[in-house]
Write a protein that holds these residues in place. Sequence first.
Motif, PDB file in Angstrom:
ATOM      1  N   ILE A 328      47.342  54.027  43.755  1.00 29.07           N
ATOM      2  CA  ILE A 328      46.071  53.483  44.244  1.00 29.07           C
ATOM      3  C   ILE A 328      45.856  52.081  43.680  1.00 29.07           C
ATOM      4  O   ILE A 328      45.215  51.219  44.299  1.00 29.07           O
ATOM      5  CB  ILE A 328      44.907  54.410  43.843  1.00 29.07           C
ATOM      6  CG1 ILE A 328      45.053  55.780  44.532  1.00 29.07           C
ATOM      7  CG2 ILE A 328      43.569  53.789  44.211  1.00 29.07           C
ATOM      8  CD1 ILE A 328      44.889  55.738  46.017  1.00 29.07           C
ATOM      9  N   ILE A 329      46.429  51.830  42.500  1.00 34.43           N
ATOM     10  CA  ILE A 329      46.295  50.517  41.863  1.00 34.43           C
ATOM     11  C   ILE A 329      46.834  49.413  42.766  1.00 34.43           C
ATOM     12  O   ILE A 329      46.326  48.284  42.768  1.00 34.43           O
ATOM     13  CB  ILE A 329      47.026  50.524  40.503  1.00 34.43           C
ATOM     14  CG1 ILE A 329      46.324  51.488  39.537  1.00 34.43           C
ATOM     15  CG2 ILE A 329      47.102  49.131  39.903  1.00 34.43           C
ATOM     16  CD1 ILE A 329      47.066  51.688  38.241  1.00 34.43           C
ATOM     17  N   PHE A 330      47.855  49.709  43.561  1.00 34.31           N
ATOM     18  CA  PHE A 330      48.415  48.698  44.447  1.00 34.31           C
ATOM     19  C   PHE A 330      47.385  48.263  45.488  1.00 34.31           C
ATOM     20  O   PHE A 330      47.317  47.091  45.857  1.00 34.31           O
ATOM     21  CB  PHE A 330      49.667  49.249  45.142  1.00 34.31           C
ATOM     22  CG  PHE A 330      50.850  49.403  44.236  1.00 34.31           C
ATOM     23  CD1 PHE A 330      51.838  48.438  44.199  1.00 34.31           C
ATOM     24  CD2 PHE A 330      50.987  50.510  43.411  1.00 34.31           C
ATOM     25  CE1 PHE A 330      52.943  48.573  43.367  1.00 34.31           C
ATOM     26  CE2 PHE A 330      52.078  50.653  42.579  1.00 34.31           C
ATOM     27  CZ  PHE A 330      53.057  49.684  42.552  1.00 34.31           C
ATOM     28  N   ILE A 331      46.592  49.207  45.962  1.00 32.00           N
ATOM     29  CA  ILE A 331      45.576  48.891  46.969  1.00 32.00           C
ATOM     30  C   ILE A 331      44.445  48.080  46.334  1.00 32.00           C
ATOM     31  O   ILE A 331      44.022  47.046  46.867  1.00 32.00           O
ATOM     32  CB  ILE A 331      45.039  50.181  47.601  1.00 32.00           C
ATOM     33  CG1 ILE A 331      46.179  50.975  48.244  1.00 32.00           C
ATOM     34  CG2 ILE A 331      43.957  49.871  48.632  1.00 32.00           C
ATOM     35  CD1 ILE A 331      45.778  52.341  48.754  1.00 32.00           C
ATOM     36  N   THR A 332      43.933  48.549  45.214  1.00 32.75           N
ATOM     37  CA  THR A 332      42.814  47.860  44.565  1.00 32.75           C
ATOM     38  C   THR A 332      43.231  46.479  44.052  1.00 32.75           C
ATOM     39  O   THR A 332      42.433  45.536  44.081  1.00 32.75           O
ATOM     40  CB  THR A 332      42.263  48.704  43.413  1.00 32.75           C
ATOM     41  OG1 THR A 332      43.331  49.050  42.508  1.00 32.75           O
ATOM     42  CG2 THR A 332      41.633  49.984  43.932  1.00 32.75           C
ATOM     43  N   SER A 333      44.483  46.349  43.590  1.00 34.98           N
ATOM     44  CA  SER A 333      44.955  45.039  43.140  1.00 34.98           C
ATOM     45  C   SER A 333      45.062  44.063  44.315  1.00 34.98           C
ATOM     46  O   SER A 333      44.745  42.876  44.182  1.00 34.98           O
ATOM     47  CB  SER A 333      46.308  45.172  42.444  1.00 34.98           C
ATOM     48  OG  SER A 333      46.195  45.914  41.244  1.00 34.98           O
ATOM     49  N   PHE A 334      45.508  44.565  45.458  1.00 33.97           N
ATOM     50  CA  PHE A 334      45.578  43.720  46.648  1.00 33.97           C
ATOM     51  C   PHE A 334      44.187  43.222  47.044  1.00 33.97           C
ATOM     52  O   PHE A 334      43.984  42.025  47.303  1.00 33.97           O
ATOM     53  CB  PHE A 334      46.201  44.505  47.800  1.00 33.97           C
ATOM     54  CG  PHE A 334      46.117  43.814  49.129  1.00 33.97           C
ATOM     55  CD1 PHE A 334      46.930  42.732  49.408  1.00 33.97           C
ATOM     56  CD2 PHE A 334      45.222  44.241  50.096  1.00 33.97           C
ATOM     57  CE1 PHE A 334      46.861  42.087  50.638  1.00 33.97           C
ATOM     58  CE2 PHE A 334      45.145  43.607  51.320  1.00 33.97           C
ATOM     59  CZ  PHE A 334      45.959  42.527  51.589  1.00 33.97           C
ATOM     60  N   LEU A 335      43.223  44.126  47.071  1.00 35.19           N
ATOM     61  CA  LEU A 335      41.858  43.725  47.407  1.00 35.19           C
ATOM     62  C   LEU A 335      41.299  42.762  46.362  1.00 35.19           C
ATOM     63  O   LEU A 335      40.570  41.821  46.694  1.00 35.19           O
ATOM     64  CB  LEU A 335      40.968  44.967  47.521  1.00 35.19           C
ATOM     65  CG  LEU A 335      41.336  45.957  48.634  1.00 35.19           C
ATOM     66  CD1 LEU A 335      40.437  47.184  48.578  1.00 35.19           C
ATOM     67  CD2 LEU A 335      41.238  45.290  50.002  1.00 35.19           C
ATOM     68  N   GLY A 336      41.663  43.000  45.100  1.00 34.41           N
ATOM     69  CA  GLY A 336      41.213  42.113  44.036  1.00 34.41           C
ATOM     70  C   GLY A 336      41.719  40.696  44.218  1.00 34.41           C
ATOM     71  O   GLY A 336      40.974  39.730  44.034  1.00 34.41           O
ATOM     72  N   VAL A 337      42.997  40.549  44.583  1.00 28.69           N
ATOM     73  CA  VAL A 337      43.556  39.214  44.791  1.00 28.69           C
ATOM     74  C   VAL A 337      42.885  38.534  45.978  1.00 28.69           C
ATOM     75  O   VAL A 337      42.587  37.332  45.938  1.00 28.69           O
ATOM     76  CB  VAL A 337      45.079  39.295  44.993  1.00 28.69           C
ATOM     77  CG1 VAL A 337      45.635  37.967  45.483  1.00 28.69           C
ATOM     78  CG2 VAL A 337      45.765  39.683  43.690  1.00 28.69           C
ATOM     79  N   LEU A 338      42.634  39.290  47.049  1.00 29.90           N
ATOM     80  CA  LEU A 338      41.967  38.712  48.213  1.00 29.90           C
ATOM     81  C   LEU A 338      40.610  38.118  47.838  1.00 29.90           C
ATOM     82  O   LEU A 338      40.216  37.051  48.315  1.00 29.90           O
ATOM     83  CB  LEU A 338      41.791  39.766  49.300  1.00 29.90           C
ATOM     84  CG  LEU A 338      43.019  40.171  50.109  1.00 29.90           C
ATOM     85  CD1 LEU A 338      42.629  41.191  51.171  1.00 29.90           C
ATOM     86  CD2 LEU A 338      43.668  38.962  50.766  1.00 29.90           C
ATOM     87  N   VAL A 339      39.869  38.825  46.974  1.00 28.30           N
ATOM     88  CA  VAL A 339      38.533  38.374  46.590  1.00 28.30           C
ATOM     89  C   VAL A 339      38.606  37.295  45.514  1.00 28.30           C
ATOM     90  O   VAL A 339      37.999  36.219  45.630  1.00 28.30           O
ATOM     91  CB  VAL A 339      37.686  39.565  46.099  1.00 28.30           C
ATOM     92  CG1 VAL A 339      36.333  39.085  45.576  1.00 28.30           C
ATOM     93  CG2 VAL A 339      37.481  40.572  47.227  1.00 28.30           C
ATOM     94  N   PHE A 340      39.378  37.569  44.451  1.00 21.80           N
ATOM     95  CA  PHE A 340      39.402  36.663  43.301  1.00 21.80           C
ATOM     96  C   PHE A 340      40.035  35.311  43.632  1.00 21.80           C
ATOM     97  O   PHE A 340      39.676  34.289  43.036  1.00 21.80           O
ATOM     98  CB  PHE A 340      40.142  37.304  42.130  1.00 21.80           C
ATOM     99  CG  PHE A 340      39.484  38.553  41.608  1.00 21.80           C
ATOM    100  CD1 PHE A 340      38.109  38.721  41.682  1.00 21.80           C
ATOM    101  CD2 PHE A 340      40.247  39.566  41.028  1.00 21.80           C
ATOM    102  CE1 PHE A 340      37.500  39.873  41.208  1.00 21.80           C
ATOM    103  CE2 PHE A 340      39.643  40.718  40.546  1.00 21.80           C
ATOM    104  CZ  PHE A 340      38.261  40.868  40.640  1.00 21.80           C
ATOM    105  N   SER A 341      41.034  35.303  44.550  1.00 23.41           N
ATOM    106  CA  SER A 341      41.733  34.050  44.842  1.00 23.41           C
ATOM    107  C   SER A 341      40.819  33.017  45.483  1.00 23.41           C
ATOM    108  O   SER A 341      41.162  31.833  45.538  1.00 23.41           O
ATOM    109  CB  SER A 341      42.938  34.312  45.751  1.00 23.41           C
ATOM    110  OG  SER A 341      42.521  34.853  46.992  1.00 23.41           O
ATOM    111  N   ARG A 342      39.668  33.442  45.969  1.00 18.53           N
ATOM    112  CA  ARG A 342      38.735  32.513  46.595  1.00 18.53           C
ATOM    113  C   ARG A 342      37.914  31.732  45.564  1.00 18.53           C
ATOM    114  O   ARG A 342      37.339  30.697  45.896  1.00 18.53           O
ATOM    115  CB  ARG A 342      37.793  33.266  47.538  1.00 18.53           C
ATOM    116  CG  ARG A 342      38.517  33.940  48.700  1.00 18.53           C
ATOM    117  CD  ARG A 342      37.545  34.690  49.598  1.00 18.53           C
ATOM    118  NE  ARG A 342      38.254  35.354  50.679  1.00 18.53           N
ATOM    119  CZ  ARG A 342      38.547  34.772  51.842  1.00 18.53           C
ATOM    120  NH1 ARG A 342      38.195  33.509  52.048  1.00 18.53           N
ATOM    121  NH2 ARG A 342      39.192  35.421  52.783  1.00 18.53           N
ATOM    122  N   CYS A 343      37.814  32.269  44.357  1.00 19.08           N
ATOM    123  CA  CYS A 343      36.941  31.612  43.374  1.00 19.08           C
ATOM    124  C   CYS A 343      37.557  31.493  41.980  1.00 19.08           C
ATOM    125  O   CYS A 343      36.935  30.893  41.095  1.00 19.08           O
ATOM    126  CB  CYS A 343      35.609  32.373  43.273  1.00 19.08           C
ATOM    127  SG  CYS A 343      35.774  34.153  43.036  1.00 19.08           S
TER     128      CYS A 343
END
Length: 477
Positions: A328-343
């Motif tokens: 599940i960490i792979f999914i949450t990490s992917f979503l994290g990068v999508l959000v965090f990479s913007r700011c």
Amino acid sequence: MGPQATCPGWGYLSGLQVRTWIEPVVASTQVASSLYDAGLLLVLKESLGARVANHSASTSPRGALEDQQQKAISNFYIIYNVVTGLTPLLPAYLLGWLSDRFHRKISICVALLGILLCRLALLFKVLWDWPVEVMYWAVALNGLCGGLSAYWAGVISLGSLGSSEGGRSVRLIFIDLILGLGGFCGSMASGHLFQQMSEKAWQGLVLTACSVSCASFALFYSLLVLKVPKSVAKPRKALPTVDTVSGTIGTYRTLDPDQPDVPSVAGHPQSPGKARSPKSMIVLLFLGAIMYDLAVVGTVDVMPLFVLRAPLSWNQVQVGYGMAAGYIIFITSFLGVLVFSRCFRDTTMIMIGMVSFGSGALLLSFVKETYMFYIARGVMLFALIPITTIRSAMSKLIKDSSYGKVFVILQLFLTLTWVVTSTMYNKIYQVTMEKFVGTCFALSSFLSFLAIVPIGIVAYKQASWLKHADITETKRC
């Protein structure tokens, strides 16, 4: 009329270049690997458990037999991991060099052949009741074909070639997302597939056969379908201003080694210290990756043993579910990068991931019930971000033609770290499991927080460059 005129979306679809996607290979290989990992653990539990019971006195208490079984499995994994880590060292580097020089698919295809042969060995062990020691030879053969070091370096090379610098972090974390989804599906099914055969001697036959099938698909897809993508990185202009790097606030020069003599601002040549900065940054990124890998490997290697004994004492299906929770960490990490990479900058995202894993490992050291285990795993929701983002950051500092060699070197460093750490942690676990079973997890938590230090230095360097670029631009205006 051409196809593009009759179908407006045809031009877009033709531009997708589906055959260059590495994701089908990653997904099928990871399903095969997750089935194999769960199958190997459950086969060891049955085989070594029976061996311990036969060699122990019938009056031995259940707790003593359980501890002996744990030590037998741990000792097996010590040798297994040493063989897994050491045998690919030279072959993986050689395959990386050949991939850079001749064809990008060489390392992937040869490594997938070794992975398939290793999965076949586990199938034959279940089918013909071979001794578990045969898996040492199987994993050695896998290592001589490059192992996961050559395979994953090849995957990262193709993923980097098929993406621009601005979208590379998201591209690589998306590959990890596919890997996680494949691992999740395989782990969820592993416990049920292991129990499909009614005869105890053949338990695991269906599971290992499915693993072999997925590995075979990955190999033949990479040989017959997969194409190497053309690099989409945009060339630098002759007189650039300041390049923008994905995941950063503001802008700073990436210090592309392809153009070391180009000034960062027209009329203002780079200082000698600045020209040397990419090498120092790469060293710091290597150091951060290795230190973080020390923490992750220690936790991941001990966790299967931890869940098999008291206080959790999981059965076969629960073991599969527990492994699935890790993906599940792979999914949450992917979503994290999508959000965090913007700011956030890349370095900030790396540190967020390290804090996430360190906090989860600390909670894991005090787990007494199953629900507490899943809470600790939930806290690790961004644990995959650091290594993936470090690879992305490195790819922005090296030449395209060096991807195979550099990524193989990084993977080999991580593999050597894994060998040393696995042996060390397994021994620590054997010594401490009766006193404080969470010792290894507490140590991993400390190492994870310690890995923030070199990444923090890289972040400081980036902030200094950003400030210098802003001041220089202000003077020009």
